[in-house]
Design a protein around this motif. Sequence first.
Motif, PDB file in Angstrom:
ATOM      1  N   HIS A 129      -8.585   4.290   2.299  1.00  0.00           N
ATOM      2  CA  HIS A 129      -7.558   4.946   3.107  1.00  0.00           C
ATOM      3  C   HIS A 129      -6.143   4.680   2.603  1.00  0.00           C
ATOM      4  O   HIS A 129      -5.178   5.171   3.193  1.00  0.00           O
ATOM      5  CB  HIS A 129      -7.666   4.507   4.559  1.00  0.00           C
ATOM      6  N   ALA A 130      -6.020   3.899   1.531  1.00  0.00           N
ATOM      7  CA  ALA A 130      -4.706   3.602   0.957  1.00  0.00           C
ATOM      8  C   ALA A 130      -4.898   3.280  -0.522  1.00  0.00           C
ATOM      9  O   ALA A 130      -6.006   3.028  -0.976  1.00  0.00           O
ATOM     10  CB  ALA A 130      -4.067   2.421   1.678  1.00  0.00           C
ATOM     11  N   GLN A 131      -3.780   3.298  -1.235  1.00  0.00           N
ATOM     12  CA  GLN A 131      -3.785   2.933  -2.646  1.00  0.00           C
ATOM     13  C   GLN A 131      -2.821   1.767  -2.834  1.00  0.00           C
ATOM     14  O   GLN A 131      -1.832   1.654  -2.113  1.00  0.00           O
ATOM     15  CB  GLN A 131      -3.360   4.119  -3.511  1.00  0.00           C
ATOM     16  N   PRO A 132      -3.119   0.892  -3.806  1.00  0.00           N
ATOM     17  CA  PRO A 132      -2.211  -0.236  -4.041  1.00  0.00           C
ATOM     18  C   PRO A 132      -0.819   0.257  -4.416  1.00  0.00           C
ATOM     19  O   PRO A 132      -0.667   1.240  -5.131  1.00  0.00           O
ATOM     20  CB  PRO A 132      -2.842  -0.984  -5.211  1.00  0.00           C
ATOM     21  N   ASN A 133       0.184  -0.433  -3.923  1.00  0.00           N
ATOM     22  CA  ASN A 133       1.572  -0.075  -4.205  1.00  0.00           C
ATOM     23  C   ASN A 133       2.155  -1.097  -5.162  1.00  0.00           C
ATOM     24  O   ASN A 133       2.314  -2.248  -4.824  1.00  0.00           O
ATOM     25  CB  ASN A 133       2.372  -0.078  -2.902  1.00  0.00           C
ATOM     26  N   ASN A 134       2.427  -0.666  -6.363  1.00  0.00           N
ATOM     27  CA  ASN A 134       3.167  -1.507  -7.304  1.00  0.00           C
ATOM     28  C   ASN A 134       4.094  -0.609  -8.098  1.00  0.00           C
ATOM     29  O   ASN A 134       4.127   0.599  -7.897  1.00  0.00           O
ATOM     30  CB  ASN A 134       2.226  -2.332  -8.199  1.00  0.00           C
TER      31      ASN A 134
ATOM     32  N   ILE B   6       0.818  -1.219   0.000  1.00  0.00           N
ATOM     33  CA  ILE B   6       0.000   0.000   0.000  1.00  0.00           C
ATOM     34  C   ILE B   6       0.849   1.265   0.000  1.00  0.00           C
ATOM     35  O   ILE B   6       1.987   1.272   0.452  1.00  0.00           O
ATOM     36  CB  ILE B   6      -0.970   0.049   1.202  1.00  0.00           C
ATOM     37  N   HIS B   7       0.248   2.321  -0.541  1.00  0.00           N
ATOM     38  CA  HIS B   7       0.720   3.700  -0.409  1.00  0.00           C
ATOM     39  C   HIS B   7      -0.289   4.402   0.492  1.00  0.00           C
ATOM     40  O   HIS B   7      -1.487   4.234   0.322  1.00  0.00           O
ATOM     41  CB  HIS B   7       0.680   4.444  -1.742  1.00  0.00           C
ATOM     42  N   THR B   8       0.195   5.203   1.434  1.00  0.00           N
ATOM     43  CA  THR B   8      -0.706   6.052   2.226  1.00  0.00           C
ATOM     44  C   THR B   8      -0.132   7.457   2.287  1.00  0.00           C
ATOM     45  O   THR B   8       1.042   7.673   2.004  1.00  0.00           O
ATOM     46  CB  THR B   8      -0.886   5.515   3.663  1.00  0.00           C
ATOM     47  N   TRP B   9      -0.962   8.379   2.668  1.00  0.00           N
ATOM     48  CA  TRP B   9      -0.529   9.759   2.772  1.00  0.00           C
ATOM     49  C   TRP B   9       0.250   9.961   4.057  1.00  0.00           C
ATOM     50  O   TRP B   9       0.053   9.251   5.033  1.00  0.00           O
ATOM     51  CB  TRP B   9      -1.754  10.677   2.736  1.00  0.00           C
ATOM     52  N   ALA B  10       1.115  10.944   4.066  1.00  0.00           N
ATOM     53  CA  ALA B  10       1.955  11.221   5.237  1.00  0.00           C
ATOM     54  C   ALA B  10       1.271  12.242   6.138  1.00  0.00           C
ATOM     55  O   ALA B  10       0.650  13.189   5.658  1.00  0.00           O
ATOM     56  CB  ALA B  10       3.310  11.745   4.799  1.00  0.00           C
ATOM     57  N   ILE B  11       1.397  12.055   7.438  1.00  0.00           N
ATOM     58  CA  ILE B  11       0.815  13.002   8.381  1.00  0.00           C
ATOM     59  C   ILE B  11       1.516  14.357   8.265  1.00  0.00           C
ATOM     60  O   ILE B  11       0.884  15.397   8.397  1.00  0.00           O
ATOM     61  CB  ILE B  11       0.869  12.439   9.813  1.00  0.00           C
ATOM     62  N   LYS B  12       2.796  14.332   7.976  1.00  0.00           N
ATOM     63  CA  LYS B  12       3.507  15.590   7.691  1.00  0.00           C
ATOM     64  C   LYS B  12       3.433  15.830   6.186  1.00  0.00           C
ATOM     65  O   LYS B  12       4.446  15.895   5.504  1.00  0.00           O
ATOM     66  CB  LYS B  12       4.953  15.500   8.162  1.00  0.00           C
TER      67      LYS B  12
ATOM     68  N   GLU C 118       4.092   0.506 -11.088  1.00  0.00           N
ATOM     69  CA  GLU C 118       3.532   1.471 -12.038  1.00  0.00           C
ATOM     70  C   GLU C 118       2.788   2.632 -11.384  1.00  0.00           C
ATOM     71  O   GLU C 118       2.589   3.665 -11.994  1.00  0.00           O
ATOM     72  CB  GLU C 118       2.566   0.774 -13.011  1.00  0.00           C
ATOM     73  N   THR C 119       2.317   2.455 -10.160  1.00  0.00           N
ATOM     74  CA  THR C 119       1.457   3.476  -9.574  1.00  0.00           C
ATOM     75  C   THR C 119       2.225   4.401  -8.641  1.00  0.00           C
ATOM     76  O   THR C 119       3.156   3.996  -7.969  1.00  0.00           O
ATOM     77  CB  THR C 119       0.303   2.840  -8.776  1.00  0.00           C
ATOM     78  N   LYS C 120       1.792   5.625  -8.625  1.00  0.00           N
ATOM     79  CA  LYS C 120       2.286   6.616  -7.670  1.00  0.00           C
ATOM     80  C   LYS C 120       1.100   7.033  -6.806  1.00  0.00           C
ATOM     81  O   LYS C 120      -0.053   6.967  -7.228  1.00  0.00           O
ATOM     82  CB  LYS C 120       2.822   7.859  -8.407  1.00  0.00           C
ATOM     83  N   LEU C 121       1.376   7.465  -5.612  1.00  0.00           N
ATOM     84  CA  LEU C 121       0.331   7.901  -4.705  1.00  0.00           C
ATOM     85  C   LEU C 121      -0.310   9.169  -5.249  1.00  0.00           C
ATOM     86  O   LEU C 121       0.382  10.145  -5.558  1.00  0.00           O
ATOM     87  CB  LEU C 121       0.920   8.153  -3.317  1.00  0.00           C
ATOM     88  N   HIS C 122      -1.633   9.154  -5.363  1.00  0.00           N
ATOM     89  CA  HIS C 122      -2.357  10.357  -5.785  1.00  0.00           C
ATOM     90  C   HIS C 122      -2.359  11.344  -4.629  1.00  0.00           C
ATOM     91  O   HIS C 122      -2.812  11.046  -3.537  1.00  0.00           O
ATOM     92  CB  HIS C 122      -3.799  10.017  -6.172  1.00  0.00           C
ATOM     93  N   ARG C 123      -1.810  12.503  -4.867  1.00  0.00           N
ATOM     94  CA  ARG C 123      -1.741  13.524  -3.826  1.00  0.00           C
ATOM     95  C   ARG C 123      -2.832  14.565  -4.060  1.00  0.00           C
ATOM     96  O   ARG C 123      -2.988  15.058  -5.167  1.00  0.00           O
ATOM     97  CB  ARG C 123      -0.379  14.188  -3.816  1.00  0.00           C
ATOM     98  N   PRO C 124      -3.561  14.912  -3.002  1.00  0.00           N
ATOM     99  CA  PRO C 124      -4.623  15.903  -3.149  1.00  0.00           C
ATOM    100  C   PRO C 124      -4.113  17.332  -3.228  1.00  0.00           C
ATOM    101  O   PRO C 124      -4.859  18.245  -3.529  1.00  0.00           O
ATOM    102  CB  PRO C 124      -5.463  15.697  -1.886  1.00  0.00           C
ATOM    103  N   CYS C 125      -2.845  17.545  -2.982  1.00  0.00           N
ATOM    104  CA  CYS C 125      -2.269  18.884  -2.946  1.00  0.00           C
ATOM    105  C   CYS C 125      -1.759  19.295  -4.315  1.00  0.00           C
ATOM    106  O   CYS C 125      -1.368  18.454  -5.122  1.00  0.00           O
ATOM    107  CB  CYS C 125      -1.093  18.918  -1.975  1.00  0.00           C
TER     108      CYS C 125
ATOM    109  N   SER D  76      -3.826  -4.625   4.684  1.00  0.00           N
ATOM    110  CA  SER D  76      -3.527  -3.767   3.531  1.00  0.00           C
ATOM    111  C   SER D  76      -4.726  -3.692   2.587  1.00  0.00           C
ATOM    112  O   SER D  76      -5.104  -2.613   2.129  1.00  0.00           O
ATOM    113  CB  SER D  76      -2.301  -4.292   2.783  1.00  0.00           C
ATOM    114  N   THR D  77      -5.346  -4.829   2.298  1.00  0.00           N
ATOM    115  CA  THR D  77      -6.518  -4.826   1.402  1.00  0.00           C
ATOM    116  C   THR D  77      -7.717  -4.164   2.073  1.00  0.00           C
ATOM    117  O   THR D  77      -8.520  -3.523   1.402  1.00  0.00           O
ATOM    118  CB  THR D  77      -6.877  -6.252   0.943  1.00  0.00           C
ATOM    119  N   THR D  78      -7.819  -4.267   3.392  1.00  0.00           N
ATOM    120  CA  THR D  78      -8.900  -3.589   4.117  1.00  0.00           C
ATOM    121  C   THR D  78      -8.748  -2.075   4.001  1.00  0.00           C
ATOM    122  O   THR D  78      -9.735  -1.362   3.778  1.00  0.00           O
ATOM    123  CB  THR D  78      -8.895  -4.011   5.607  1.00  0.00           C
ATOM    124  N   LEU D  79      -7.513  -1.578   4.136  1.00  0.00           N
ATOM    125  CA  LEU D  79      -7.267  -0.135   3.997  1.00  0.00           C
ATOM    126  C   LEU D  79      -7.565   0.347   2.582  1.00  0.00           C
ATOM    127  O   LEU D  79      -8.132   1.426   2.387  1.00  0.00           O
ATOM    128  CB  LEU D  79      -5.819   0.188   4.377  1.00  0.00           C
ATOM    129  N   ILE D  80      -7.212  -0.451   1.576  1.00  0.00           N
ATOM    130  CA  ILE D  80      -7.486  -0.081   0.183  1.00  0.00           C
ATOM    131  C   ILE D  80      -8.989  -0.056  -0.056  1.00  0.00           C
ATOM    132  O   ILE D  80      -9.523   0.894  -0.652  1.00  0.00           O
ATOM    133  CB  ILE D  80      -6.783  -1.047  -0.788  1.00  0.00           C
TER     134      ILE D  80
END
Length: 167
Positions: free
Chosen positions: A140-145, A74-80, A147-154, A132-136
């Motif tokens: 609350h998370a995106q699959p980590n492989n 998984i990819h997740t967003w950082a608190i910072k 090809e994918t990058k974490l989608h950032r809302p900023c 990990s699959t529960t978070l996806i």
Amino acid sequence: MRLYQLALYTLIVSVSACGTHTTHQSTLNLDRESPFTNVTVHDCSEADTCIISLSDPMLPPIFGQNIPIRLKGIHTWAIKGRCLQETELAKEARDFLRAQLGKAMRIDVTEPERDKYFRLHGYLIVDGKNLSTTLIAAGHAQPNNEETKLHRPCPAYTPLHCKLQCR
């Protein structure tokens, strides 16, 4: 002097021949697929990083107590994060993770390995379900492989953007 050396050699050989020489054989199987069962989770600082203790009595405390684990897959967003929205998403994900772990009856680690920061890297299995699959599934998370990058809302970071936002 020669007699002394011969006597010392005979003594060493006779002492080493007495009894059987036993070596410590660990029952821990460190194959990549082997799980660590019934671990204790102490806290989670992010939605993908927790502090755990392994329940294996054969492990010395330095290797099995209070060690960080990063969730695989998984990819997740950082608190910072880069902006307030990313920080809020990260806190929601972390709180969801803590809630899932708080109501768990059993937590296991599967496919353990070390990552580049020497953290444990593996899947947390909570009551038979991969966390990990529960978070996806909960968003609350995106699959980590590869090809994918974490989608950032900023918006993308630029020095001008920082100057305007930091005023």
